[in-house]
Design a protein around this motif. Structure first.
Motif, short mmCIF file in Angstrom:
data_model
loop_
_atom_site.label_atom_id
_atom_site.label_comp_id
_atom_site.label_asym_id
_atom_site.label_seq_id
_atom_site.Cartn_x
_atom_site.Cartn_y
_atom_site.Cartn_z
N PHE A 318 0.85 -1.20 0.00
CA PHE A 318 0.00 0.00 0.00
C PHE A 318 0.89 1.25 0.00
CE2 PHE A 318 -2.75 -3.17 1.99
CZ PHE A 318 -4.02 -2.86 1.53
N ASP A 319 0.31 2.34 -0.46
CA ASP A 319 0.93 3.65 -0.31
C ASP A 319 0.33 4.23 0.97
OD1 ASP A 319 2.44 5.65 -1.13
OD2 ASP A 319 1.31 6.12 -2.96
N VAL A 320 1.14 4.54 1.97
CA VAL A 320 0.58 4.87 3.29
C VAL A 320 0.96 6.27 3.71
CG1 VAL A 320 0.36 4.07 5.66
CG2 VAL A 320 0.97 2.45 3.89
N ARG A 321 0.00 6.98 4.32
CA ARG A 321 0.31 8.26 4.93
C ARG A 321 0.46 8.03 6.44
NH1 ARG A 321 -1.25 12.05 8.04
NH2 ARG A 321 -0.48 14.10 7.57
N PRO A 322 1.69 8.12 6.99
CA PRO A 322 1.83 7.92 8.43
C PRO A 322 0.96 8.94 9.17
CG PRO A 322 3.97 8.04 7.36
CD PRO A 322 2.96 8.46 6.34
N SER A 323 0.27 8.50 10.21
CA SER A 323 -0.67 9.38 10.91
C SER A 323 0.04 10.26 11.93
CB SER A 323 -1.73 8.53 11.61
OG SER A 323 -2.57 7.95 10.65
N ASP A 324 -0.52 11.45 12.15
CA ASP A 324 -0.02 12.36 13.20
C ASP A 324 -0.65 11.99 14.55
OD1 ASP A 324 0.66 13.63 10.81
OD2 ASP A 324 -0.82 15.23 11.05
N GLY A 325 -1.72 11.21 14.52
CA GLY A 325 -2.43 10.86 15.74
C GLY A 325 -3.67 10.06 15.38
N THR A 326 -4.54 9.80 16.34
CA THR A 326 -5.81 9.05 16.21
C THR A 326 -5.59 7.54 16.19
OG1 THR A 326 -6.13 8.76 13.80
CG2 THR A 326 -6.83 10.88 14.76
N TYR A 327 -6.71 6.84 16.12
CA TYR A 327 -6.74 5.38 16.05
C TYR A 327 -6.47 4.86 14.64
CZ TYR A 327 -9.25 4.35 20.53
OH TYR A 327 -9.62 4.15 21.83
N PHE A 328 -6.27 5.76 13.64
CA PHE A 328 -6.41 5.30 12.25
C PHE A 328 -5.20 5.62 11.36
CE2 PHE A 328 -10.59 6.57 13.96
CZ PHE A 328 -11.11 5.30 14.12
N VAL A 329 -5.05 4.78 10.33
CA VAL A 329 -4.05 5.00 9.28
C VAL A 329 -4.77 4.83 7.94
CG1 VAL A 329 -1.94 4.11 8.22
CG2 VAL A 329 -2.17 4.08 10.72
N ILE A 330 -4.52 5.75 7.02
CA ILE A 330 -5.10 5.61 5.68
C ILE A 330 -4.05 5.08 4.71
CG2 ILE A 330 -6.02 6.86 3.69
CD1 ILE A 330 -7.71 8.46 5.38
N ALA A 331 -4.49 4.13 3.89
CA ALA A 331 -3.59 3.54 2.92
C ALA A 331 -4.28 3.53 1.55
CB ALA A 331 -3.25 2.11 3.34
N ASP A 332 -3.46 3.75 0.51
CA ASP A 332 -3.99 3.74 -0.85
C ASP A 332 -3.75 2.35 -1.44
OD1 ASP A 332 -4.86 4.26 -3.37
OD2 ASP A 332 -3.43 5.88 -3.79
N ALA A 333 -4.83 1.73 -1.90
CA ALA A 333 -4.71 0.38 -2.46
C ALA A 333 -4.43 0.40 -3.96
CB ALA A 333 -5.99 -0.42 -2.19
N ALA A 334 -4.32 1.61 -4.55
CA ALA A 334 -4.10 1.69 -6.00
C ALA A 334 -2.82 0.97 -6.44
CB ALA A 334 -4.09 3.16 -6.45
N PRO A 335 -1.69 1.11 -5.70
CA PRO A 335 -0.49 0.39 -6.15
C PRO A 335 -0.68 -1.13 -6.19
CG PRO A 335 0.06 1.99 -4.44
CD PRO A 335 -1.43 1.94 -4.52
N LEU A 336 -1.67 -1.63 -5.48
CA LEU A 336 -1.94 -3.07 -5.51
C LEU A 336 -2.95 -3.42 -6.61
CD1 LEU A 336 -2.14 -3.63 -1.67
CD2 LEU A 336 -0.55 -4.78 -3.22
N GLY A 337 -3.37 -2.39 -7.34
CA GLY A 337 -4.27 -2.65 -8.46
C GLY A 337 -5.75 -2.52 -8.11
N TYR A 338 -6.07 -1.97 -6.92
CA TYR A 338 -7.48 -1.83 -6.54
C TYR A 338 -7.89 -0.37 -6.64
CZ TYR A 338 -6.98 -6.54 -4.70
OH TYR A 338 -6.74 -7.88 -4.57
N SER A 339 -8.91 -0.07 -7.42
CA SER A 339 -9.32 1.33 -7.58
C SER A 339 -10.56 1.64 -6.75
CB SER A 339 -9.59 1.64 -9.05
OG SER A 339 -10.55 0.71 -9.54
N ASP A 340 -11.27 0.61 -6.29
CA ASP A 340 -12.53 0.82 -5.57
C ASP A 340 -12.38 0.27 -4.14
OD1 ASP A 340 -15.07 0.66 -4.49
OD2 ASP A 340 -16.03 0.12 -6.39
#
Ligand code: PMP
Ligand code: GLN
Length: 406
Positions: A318-340
């Protein structure tokens, strides 16, 4: 007449099912999927371990001690005093515990009661997208209108020009969530100063959702908007014990604001829940007074888990944005071939035995596809490590899928 505001709310939150009935929230839906499939649940944001044992013991003691009847509508005095003291000690704010503090059934009730109390039909509320699902529902219940200011992946910075452009003569509230769910952003003082400037210029109130205030990672720092010059009188500051102390089911939240604003919100609150959580209120009161190093160690512990998750997701492709805080991390699945991301989250338990939440569920139009997926880091390190190991199999699953004849 079945048509009514529940349908408007369902539509506003993208929750109207195909059969015209309201569907469960994305969080409940994904947790149900985890239960059905036995997958690791990195979807709904709740910890898989209990909070401080003295907090739990204090609630047991309160139950045995008879704190089992209705508390006062504004919350027990000890909790209101502890909230005021907490705001003073951590941020230099000075709300009066008798007139400027209100205890609520979680931050959810604080948000809903505030929006209903302060908005008339047709008033506009500015929200930052992606936004937490209850905001759209509460705005709809109030007959108000949401205006959306997008935050853009991967920086997710607040664009002051877009915020200023969203203000109209019908704007009543600006709703700011920092630390931010789902992006993991902690807004910096430049971004907050822009909100303060715009709110003052337009003479509007700001509601801040600060439920992750103590879950902030080094070197970031949480700054309550109410601490900025001129903002104490026009900010309704909302928080909750659930996230900080890992007791999301207790639903003890609060707000503080100018006395006349608190009066207005209390008037609504008394007919929503009236009161809640009698034995939990004294327990939360004592925990809010914990020494600073206890809060710091809660944040450091979560930071380590968030970094573990970030590393695991990155290794999984995944392409990941390290979080500044919270319970959560967002990751982009596009590099794995998933657009939805929604389709991926529905398939993920079957593919690799993990549950996550699609970020598009936090968008103004949840049907707009996005390859971004939210993972919860508030789980035991061994659970996160196992989830990461499984997610690494996505590359393989993807290769197998693409090798299949079409
Ligand atoms: N705001 C945000 C940003 C959240 O993530 C949540 C979820 N806990 C809430 C509000 C609701 O908080 P509570 O459980 O205290 O009602
Ligand atoms: N705040 C939690 C999350 O974002 C969900 C709370 C809920 O299920 N309503 O995951």
């Amino acid at each position: 007449m079945v048509n009514g505001s529940w349908q408007n709310v369902a539509a506003a939150t993208g929750l109207l099912g195909g059969d015209g009935r309201p569907a469960p929230t994305i969080f409940a839906r994904m947790s149900a999927l985890a239960t059905q499939t036995g997958a690791i649940n990195l979807g709904q944001g709740f910890p898989d371990t209990d909070g401080p044992s003295e907090l739990l013991e204090a609630a047991v003691t309160a139950i045995r001690g008879g704190a089992n009847q209705y508390p006062p509508v504004r919350g027990i005095p000890a909790l209101r005093a502890a909230i005021a003291e907490h705001q003073r000690r951590h941020y230099g704010l000075d709300p009066d515990p008798d007139t400027e503090v209100l205890v609520t059934a979680g931050a959810t009730e604080a948000l809903t009661a505030t929006i209903i109390a302060l908005c008339s039909p047709g008033d506009e509320v500015i929200v930052l997208e992606p936004f937490y699902d209850s905001y759209a529902a509460a705005i709809e219940l109030a007959g108000a209108v949401r205006r959306v200011v997008p935050l853009r992946w991967p920086e997710y910075r607040l664009d002051a020009d877009l915020l200023a452009a969203a203000v109209t003569d019908r704007t009543r509230l600006i709703l700011i969530n920092t630390p931010h769910n789902p992006t993991g952003r902690v807004f910096d003082t430049d971004e907050l100063a822009a909100v303060a400037r715009i709110a003052q210029a337009a003479d509007v109130l700001v509601v801040t959702d600060e439920v992750y205030e103590h879950l902030v990672f080094t070197p970031h720092r949480h700054v309550p908007l109410a601490t900025l010059d001129g903002m104490a009188d026009r900010t309704i500051t909302i928080s909750s014990a659930g996230k900080t102390f890992s007791v999301t089911g207790w639903k003890i939240g609060w707000l503080h604001a100018r006395a006349d604003l608190v009066d207005a919100v209390a008037a609504v609150k008394q007919f929503l829940t009236f009161v809640n959580g009698s034995p939990f209120q004294p327990a939360v009161a004592s925990s809010l007074l914990m020494p600073d190093d206890r809060f710091a160690s809660i944040a450091a512990d979560l930071q380590a888990r968030s970094e573990l998750l970030t590393g695991g997701l990155t290794a999984a492709g995944f392409d990941v944005r390290p979080s500044d805080g919270t319970y959560f991390v967002i990751a982009d699945a596009a590099p794995l071939g998933y657009s939805d991301g929604m389709a991926l989250c529905l398939d993920l338990p079957g593919l690799v035995g993990v549950v996550a939440v699609p970020v598009q569920a936090f968008n103004d139009d949840p049907s707009r596809p996005s390859s971004l997926v939210r993972f919860a880091s508030c789980k035991r390190p061994d659970v996160i490590a196992e989830a990461a190991r499984r997610l690494a199999g996505l590359r393989r699953a993807d290769r197998m899928a693409s090798a299949r004849p079409t």
